[in-house]
Motif scaffolding. Structure first.
Motif: not given
Length: 235
Positions: A77-90
């Motif tokens: 879940e932490d990994y998915m949250e981090q990846e989602l945060r990266k996509e949002i930032d992009k």
């Protein structure tokens, strides 16, 4: 997870103490010597205790496995949250909703004759500025700003009287365009013979200088982006 580990330790400790006390009670009752019948009874009780101990150990292993699965799930879940945060930032960077920083170039427009008002020609011919921005986009710019206005896909230029508006806000001479991206690629694209900067220099007598920067900062787009007609396609 510290709480679960503490529970496991306490649980194991209780199991060990319980078995030790029961074995000691058996030994105390018989004085170390038991009749054949008593011995069989004690052996049966001992086997029952051992079976119970094995059962409890299996339960403990199952709990440990469950705890590991929960931990792995939390990590996932932490990994998915981090990846989602990266996509949002992009996407926020693409929409200009965040300030951008990185290597790039700064293009400044100044009159060759300091006493003239040649740069005013860029105000009335602001399509030349748009051509510069289009060339930057084509050469891989990841973020652009003109003066203090972030350029995004909804940015519009508007000439009202002798004032140029970008994103609905007035900008004033001298004009400066900043772009984050590969400095060498963008500089080469703009310095092509018969290109837009060549035209500005030759036909408008305006000095269009390019300066490469190891790091520059772009402001964020301050307006809200609203979609009235577009909607995402449902999968």
């Amino acid at each position: 997870m510290k709480k679960e580990k503490l529970i496991f330790l306490i649980f194991s400790f209780i199991i060990g103490i319980t078995i030790a006390l029961q074995l000691k009670s058996i030994d105390d009752l018989t004085g170390g010597v038991a009749s054949s019948q008593k011995s069989r009874q004690l052996q049966s009780e001992l086997k029952s205790l051992r079976d119970k101990k094995i059962g409890l150990e299996q339960e403990l292993q199952a709990l440990e496995l469950k705890a590991k699965e929960l931990k792995d799930s939390e990590l996932q879940e932490d990994y998915m949250e981090q990846e989602l945060r990266k996509e949002i930032d992009k996407f926020e960077l693409m929409l200009g909703q965040k300030e951008a920083i990185g290597p790039g170039i700064v293009i400044k427009f100044q009159s060759s004759d300091q006493d003239s008002q040649q740069t005013a020609l860029l105000t009335y011919n602001y399509e030349l500025l748009l051509s510069v921005i289009n060339k930057l986009n084509a050469s891989g710019a990841e973020g652009i700003a003109i003066n203090e206005e972030r350029y995004v896909n909804t940015t519009f230029f508007q000439l009202v009287g002798d004032k140029l508006y970008v994103n609905g806000n007035p900008i004033f001479e001298p004009y400066e365009i900043r772009a984050v991206g590969n400095p060498d690629t963008m500089e080469s694209a703009l310095n092509l013979r018969y290109g837009v900067l060549w035209e500005i220099r030759k036909h408008y007598n305006i000095n269009a200088s390019i300066e490469k920067k190891p790091e520059l900062k772009l402001p964020r787009f301050t307006k809200n982006v609203e979609f009235k007609y577009s909607m995402p396609v449902e999968n």
